[in-house]
Design a protein around this motif. Structure first.
Motif, PDB file in Angstrom:
ATOM      1  N   VAL A  78       0.870  -1.164   0.000  1.00 21.74           N
ATOM      2  CA  VAL A  78       0.000   0.000   0.000  1.00 21.74           C
ATOM      3  C   VAL A  78       0.905   1.211   0.000  1.00 21.74           C
ATOM      4  O   VAL A  78       1.784   1.341   0.864  1.00 21.74           O
ATOM      5  CB  VAL A  78      -0.917  -0.008   1.248  1.00 21.74           C
ATOM      6  N   LYS A  79       0.725   2.096  -0.982  1.00 22.73           N
ATOM      7  CA  LYS A  79       1.643   3.219  -1.164  1.00 22.73           C
ATOM      8  C   LYS A  79       1.888   3.974   0.127  1.00 22.73           C
ATOM      9  O   LYS A  79       3.000   4.335   0.430  1.00 22.73           O
ATOM     10  CB  LYS A  79       1.123   4.150  -2.250  1.00 22.73           C
ATOM     11  N   ASP A  80       0.855   4.272   0.882  1.00 20.21           N
ATOM     12  CA  ASP A  80       1.029   5.020   2.115  1.00 20.21           C
ATOM     13  C   ASP A  80       1.048   4.114   3.344  1.00 20.21           C
ATOM     14  O   ASP A  80       0.914   4.583   4.464  1.00 20.21           O
ATOM     15  CB  ASP A  80      -0.079   6.070   2.248  1.00 20.21           C
ATOM     16  N   GLY A  81       1.216   2.797   3.121  1.00 18.26           N
ATOM     17  CA  GLY A  81       1.250   1.840   4.221  1.00 18.26           C
ATOM     18  C   GLY A  81       2.630   1.755   4.843  1.00 18.26           C
ATOM     19  O   GLY A  81       3.536   2.527   4.515  1.00 18.26           O
ATOM     20  N   PRO A  82       2.821   0.796   5.733  1.00 16.80           N
ATOM     21  CA  PRO A  82       4.127   0.654   6.391  1.00 16.80           C
ATOM     22  C   PRO A  82       5.212   0.268   5.390  1.00 16.80           C
ATOM     23  O   PRO A  82       4.972  -0.450   4.431  1.00 16.80           O
ATOM     24  CB  PRO A  82       3.902  -0.456   7.423  1.00 16.80           C
ATOM     25  N   GLY A  83       6.396   0.795   5.610  1.00 19.15           N
ATOM     26  CA  GLY A  83       7.524   0.500   4.730  1.00 19.15           C
ATOM     27  C   GLY A  83       8.292  -0.718   5.204  1.00 19.15           C
ATOM     28  O   GLY A  83       8.197  -1.130   6.367  1.00 19.15           O
ATOM     29  N   ARG A  84       9.028  -1.314   4.268  1.00 22.02           N
ATOM     30  CA  ARG A  84       9.860  -2.469   4.589  1.00 22.02           C
ATOM     31  C   ARG A  84      11.214  -2.290   3.930  1.00 22.02           C
ATOM     32  O   ARG A  84      11.325  -1.731   2.841  1.00 22.02           O
ATOM     33  CB  ARG A  84       9.243  -3.760   4.054  1.00 22.02           C
ATOM     34  N   ALA A  85      12.214  -2.804   4.576  1.00 20.54           N
ATOM     35  CA  ALA A  85      13.553  -2.901   4.004  1.00 20.54           C
ATOM     36  C   ALA A  85      14.019  -4.323   4.277  1.00 20.54           C
ATOM     37  O   ALA A  85      14.073  -4.754   5.430  1.00 20.54           O
ATOM     38  CB  ALA A  85      14.506  -1.901   4.643  1.00 20.54           C
ATOM     39  N   VAL A  86      14.316  -5.054   3.222  1.00 25.17           N
ATOM     40  CA  VAL A  86      14.770  -6.440   3.351  1.00 25.17           C
ATOM     41  C   VAL A  86      16.168  -6.505   2.773  1.00 25.17           C
ATOM     42  O   VAL A  86      16.392  -6.125   1.622  1.00 25.17           O
ATOM     43  CB  VAL A  86      13.834  -7.406   2.584  1.00 25.17           C
ATOM     44  N   ILE A  87      17.124  -6.951   3.576  1.00 22.71           N
ATOM     45  CA  ILE A  87      18.498  -7.108   3.112  1.00 22.71           C
ATOM     46  C   ILE A  87      18.769  -8.597   3.011  1.00 22.71           C
ATOM     47  O   ILE A  87      18.588  -9.343   3.975  1.00 22.71           O
ATOM     48  CB  ILE A  87      19.495  -6.423   4.056  1.00 22.71           C
ATOM     49  N   GLY A 130      17.319   0.564   6.986  1.00 29.67           N
ATOM     50  CA  GLY A 130      17.805  -0.432   6.036  1.00 29.67           C
ATOM     51  C   GLY A 130      18.906   0.125   5.151  1.00 29.67           C
ATOM     52  O   GLY A 130      19.913  -0.543   4.878  1.00 29.67           O
ATOM     53  N   MET A 131      18.746   1.358   4.670  1.00 32.01           N
ATOM     54  CA  MET A 131      19.789   1.987   3.849  1.00 32.01           C
ATOM     55  C   MET A 131      21.080   2.159   4.644  1.00 32.01           C
ATOM     56  O   MET A 131      22.175   1.926   4.126  1.00 32.01           O
ATOM     57  CB  MET A 131      19.316   3.336   3.306  1.00 32.01           C
ATOM     58  N   GLN A 132      20.958   2.541   5.912  1.00 33.16           N
ATOM     59  CA  GLN A 132      22.143   2.726   6.747  1.00 33.16           C
ATOM     60  C   GLN A 132      22.856   1.398   6.997  1.00 33.16           C
ATOM     61  O   GLN A 132      24.077   1.328   6.942  1.00 33.16           O
ATOM     62  CB  GLN A 132      21.767   3.415   8.060  1.00 33.16           C
ATOM     63  N   VAL A 133      22.095   0.353   7.260  1.00 34.78           N
ATOM     64  CA  VAL A 133      22.683  -0.978   7.455  1.00 34.78           C
ATOM     65  C   VAL A 133      23.372  -1.432   6.169  1.00 34.78           C
ATOM     66  O   VAL A 133      24.496  -1.934   6.194  1.00 34.78           O
ATOM     67  CB  VAL A 133      21.615  -2.000   7.913  1.00 34.78           C
ATOM     68  N   ALA A 134      22.714  -1.245   5.027  1.00 28.05           N
ATOM     69  CA  ALA A 134      23.296  -1.639   3.738  1.00 28.05           C
ATOM     70  C   ALA A 134      24.598  -0.883   3.484  1.00 28.05           C
ATOM     71  O   ALA A 134      25.561  -1.450   2.954  1.00 28.05           O
ATOM     72  CB  ALA A 134      22.295  -1.398   2.609  1.00 28.05           C
ATOM     73  N   ASP A 135      24.653   0.394   3.865  1.00 28.71           N
ATOM     74  CA  ASP A 135      25.878   1.175   3.686  1.00 28.71           C
ATOM     75  C   ASP A 135      27.027   0.651   4.545  1.00 28.71           C
ATOM     76  O   ASP A 135      28.190   0.809   4.195  1.00 28.71           O
ATOM     77  CB  ASP A 135      25.636   2.653   4.016  1.00 28.71           C
ATOM     78  N   LEU A 136      26.713   0.021   5.676  1.00 29.78           N
ATOM     79  CA  LEU A 136      27.741  -0.511   6.575  1.00 29.78           C
ATOM     80  C   LEU A 136      28.280  -1.874   6.135  1.00 29.78           C
ATOM     81  O   LEU A 136      29.337  -2.302   6.592  1.00 29.78           O
ATOM     82  CB  LEU A 136      27.199  -0.634   8.001  1.00 29.78           C
ATOM     83  N   PRO A 138      29.812  -3.184   3.426  1.00 26.41           N
ATOM     84  CA  PRO A 138      31.198  -3.307   2.929  1.00 26.41           C
ATOM     85  C   PRO A 138      32.238  -3.184   4.039  1.00 26.41           C
ATOM     86  O   PRO A 138      33.213  -3.930   4.069  1.00 26.41           O
ATOM     87  CB  PRO A 138      31.327  -2.171   1.904  1.00 26.41           C
ATOM     88  N   GLN A 139      32.025  -2.265   4.981  1.00 24.48           N
ATOM     89  CA  GLN A 139      32.954  -2.118   6.095  1.00 24.48           C
ATOM     90  C   GLN A 139      32.969  -3.371   6.968  1.00 24.48           C
ATOM     91  O   GLN A 139      34.027  -3.834   7.390  1.00 24.48           O
ATOM     92  CB  GLN A 139      32.578  -0.910   6.956  1.00 24.48           C
ATOM     93  N   LEU A 140      31.805  -3.928   7.235  1.00 23.53           N
ATOM     94  CA  LEU A 140      31.727  -5.145   8.043  1.00 23.53           C
ATOM     95  C   LEU A 140      32.422  -6.313   7.347  1.00 23.53           C
ATOM     96  O   LEU A 140      33.119  -7.099   7.991  1.00 23.53           O
ATOM     97  CB  LEU A 140      30.273  -5.496   8.343  1.00 23.53           C
ATOM     98  N   ALA A 141      32.242  -6.421   6.039  1.00 26.93           N
ATOM     99  CA  ALA A 141      32.893  -7.500   5.289  1.00 26.93           C
ATOM    100  C   ALA A 141      34.408  -7.344   5.311  1.00 26.93           C
ATOM    101  O   ALA A 141      35.137  -8.323   5.479  1.00 26.93           O
ATOM    102  CB  ALA A 141      32.382  -7.511   3.847  1.00 26.93           C
ATOM    103  N   GLU A 142      34.906  -6.120   5.141  1.00 30.46           N
ATOM    104  CA  GLU A 142      36.354  -5.879   5.194  1.00 30.46           C
ATOM    105  C   GLU A 142      36.909  -6.229   6.573  1.00 30.46           C
ATOM    106  O   GLU A 142      37.971  -6.837   6.685  1.00 30.46           O
ATOM    107  CB  GLU A 142      36.663  -4.422   4.860  1.00 30.46           C
TER     108      GLU A 142
END
Length: 161
Positions: A78-87, A130-136, A138-142
């Motif tokens: 739903v456009k104005d419904g709850p958002g999700r971020a799946v990594i 989710g965007m912030q976790v995704a940005d982290l 590469p650093q976690l993998a290194e």
């Protein structure tokens, strides 16, 4: 004799499937490869540009079909419904020790012009996190790779059969 079709046999997946995985890149790629196998005789008659055009078209078609399947299974957004971020993190199939990461956002994150002329991202709190976790990642993998090189405990999992 009943005219109802036989039920399709099902099996339990070895890994739970999140409904948003239907839209990830590897799902679409698998659908495109299935179409390429089914239409190999047509592909053989095409030049490189025509084959690329076919793959782009098939990719769009598969993504649309999988989106409809996702919606039918209760994953509609739903456009104005709850958002999700799946990594989704997956071991790279051809590169041992490498990990593929993919982030799926529902509803789709949008960029809109802001009042100062700069683009702004329209996202929910879950999506921003989710965007912030995704940005982290590469650093976690290194850091994990450095820890393993230094002899610290790292993943000692062998290949699965």
């Amino acid at each position: 004799m009943s005219s109802d079709p036989e039920p399709v046999p099902t099996h339990e997946p070895s890994v739970p499937l999140h409904i948003d995985q239907l839209l990830e890149q590897r799902s679409v790629a698998a659908g495109v490869e299935a179409l390429a196998r089914r239409n190999s005789h047509h592909l053989a008659d095409m030049d490189d540009a025509e084959r690329e055009d076919a793959r782009v078209l098939w990719s769009e078609m598969v993504a649309e079909i999988l989106g409809s399947v996702r919606d039918a299974l209760g994953g509609s957004v739903v456009k104005d419904g709850p958002g999700r971020a799946v990594i989704i993190l997956s071991d790279h199939p051809q590169e041992p020790g490498e990990v593929q990461a993919e982030a799926i956002f529902s509803p789709q994150i949008e960029e809109v012009p802001g009042p100062d002329g700069e683009n702004q991202v329209v996202a929910t709190f879950a999506q921003v996190l989710g965007m912030q976790v995704a940005d982290l990642l590469p650093q976690l993998a290194e850091q994990m790779a450095a820890d393993v090189e230094e002899g610290e405990d790292g993943p000692e999992l062998g290949p699965r059969d």
